[in-house]
Scaffold this active site. Structure first.
Site, short mmCIF file in Angstrom:
data_model
loop_
_atom_site.label_atom_id
_atom_site.label_comp_id
_atom_site.label_asym_id
_atom_site.label_seq_id
_atom_site.Cartn_x
_atom_site.Cartn_y
_atom_site.Cartn_z
N SER A 7 60.45 82.62 -43.41
CA SER A 7 61.76 81.95 -43.52
C SER A 7 62.84 82.97 -43.90
O SER A 7 62.83 83.52 -45.00
CB SER A 7 61.70 80.85 -44.57
N HIS A 32 61.46 81.55 -38.88
CA HIS A 32 61.89 80.24 -39.37
C HIS A 32 63.34 80.36 -39.84
O HIS A 32 63.67 81.18 -40.70
CB HIS A 32 60.99 79.79 -40.52
N MET A 36 71.45 74.40 -43.00
CA MET A 36 71.80 73.36 -44.00
C MET A 36 73.30 73.05 -43.91
O MET A 36 74.09 73.94 -43.62
CB MET A 36 71.49 73.86 -45.40
N MET A 67 68.45 70.95 -41.41
CA MET A 67 68.59 70.05 -42.56
C MET A 67 70.03 69.57 -42.55
O MET A 67 70.84 69.93 -43.41
CB MET A 67 68.24 70.81 -43.85
N MET A 136 57.21 68.91 -45.41
CA MET A 136 57.92 69.61 -46.49
C MET A 136 57.08 69.53 -47.77
O MET A 136 56.76 68.44 -48.24
CB MET A 136 59.29 68.99 -46.74
N ASP A 174 56.12 73.76 -45.04
CA ASP A 174 57.27 74.55 -45.50
C ASP A 174 57.58 74.27 -46.96
O ASP A 174 57.85 73.13 -47.34
CB ASP A 174 58.47 74.17 -44.60
C1 DX5 Z 1 63.69 74.93 -47.94
C2 DX5 Z 1 63.47 75.62 -46.63
C3 DX5 Z 1 62.38 76.59 -46.61
C4 DX5 Z 1 62.50 77.72 -47.61
C5 DX5 Z 1 61.12 77.93 -48.12
O1 DX5 Z 1 64.54 73.87 -47.76
O2 DX5 Z 1 63.22 74.67 -45.61
O3 DX5 Z 1 62.13 77.09 -45.31
O4 DX5 Z 1 63.02 78.92 -47.11
O5 DX5 Z 1 61.17 78.85 -49.14
P1 DX5 Z 1 59.90 79.24 -50.01
O6 DX5 Z 1 58.85 79.74 -49.08
O7 DX5 Z 1 60.45 80.29 -50.93
O8 DX5 Z 1 59.49 77.99 -50.75
ZN ZN Z 2 62.56 75.40 -43.64
#
Ligand code: DX5
Ligand code: ZN
Length: 215
Positions: A7, A32, A36, A67, A136, A174
């Protein structure tokens, strides 16, 4: 071997090109990209121009996680920006079937993300249409949060649903993924792991990707 999708949210935005090159030269499979809007989630991250900029240098598929509210109005724009997988949130779509169709019509693979409180059964009537489901394992909006263990059971339930329906949907997870949580998710049936902080905040991101790939 799991699909690994680092990500970029946890990467160094001021050196995005070198971060993209690092992933290009690693054993990761996808990029990824977290989009947002400050409305669906209480944070703002990448927008379309950044996705386009990443796409210009990326040599692997872009796995774009929207998102945002009203994702329908941006589907074509994300296709044009280079997204290969486009994932919308179940909780943001009133007419999910129409949205999924529009993503496919725009030439992309279609994914649906489920917030921690949304049961897998919400997808029982549409699972066969989906290329990917993103479970999630944190509340979306931020990197570096603690893994929610209930995600492991959700992966197992989703795997069961996919098998029952004879679908070929990929299961991606994720949030809070590391080698420990990743191993449990793979055992439960996950196909793809997203990892932000675990990869980018490690001393050697490429070897951390190898560690995840070896799960
Ligand atoms: C959170 C994102 C993730 C985020 C995950 O809303 O969708 O993709 O980057 O981060 P880590 O791996 O640090 O939990
Ligand atoms: Zn994500």
């Amino acid at each position: 071997m799991p699909i690994i999708s680092p990500s970029l949210l946890a990467s160094d935005f001021a050196n995005l090109q070198s971060e993209v090159e690092m992933i290009n030269n690693s054993n990761a499979d996808w990029f990824h990209v977290d989009v947002m809007d400050g409305s669906f989630v209480p944070n703002i991250s990448f927008g379309l121009p950044s996705v386009k900029a990443v796409s210009k240098h990326a040599k692997k598929p872009l796995d774009v996680h929207l998102m945002i509210v009203n994702p329908d109005q941006y589907i074509q724009a994300f296709a044009d920006a280079g997204a290969e997988y486009l994932t919308v949130h179940y909780e943001a779509c009133n007419h999910l079937h129409r949205t999924i169709q529009a993503i496919k019509d725009a030439g992309m693979k279609a994914g649906v993300a489920l917030n921690p409180h949304t049961p897998v059964s919400a997808l029982s009537e549409i699972i066969s249409e989906l290329d990917l489901v993103l479970i999630m394992s944190v509340n979306p909006g931020f990197g570096g949060q603690t893994f929610i263990k209930a995600a492991i059971e959700k992966v197992a339930a989703l795997k069961k649903l996919i098998t029952e329906k004879g679908a070929s949907t990929l299961i991606e997870v994720d949030g809070g993924v590391n080698t420990q949580t990743g191993a449990q998710l793979i055992a439960a049936g996950a196909d793809a792991l997203v990892a932000g902080s675990f990869v980018f905040k490690s001393d050697n991101p490429k070897s951390t990707i190898d560690d995840l790939k070896a799960l």
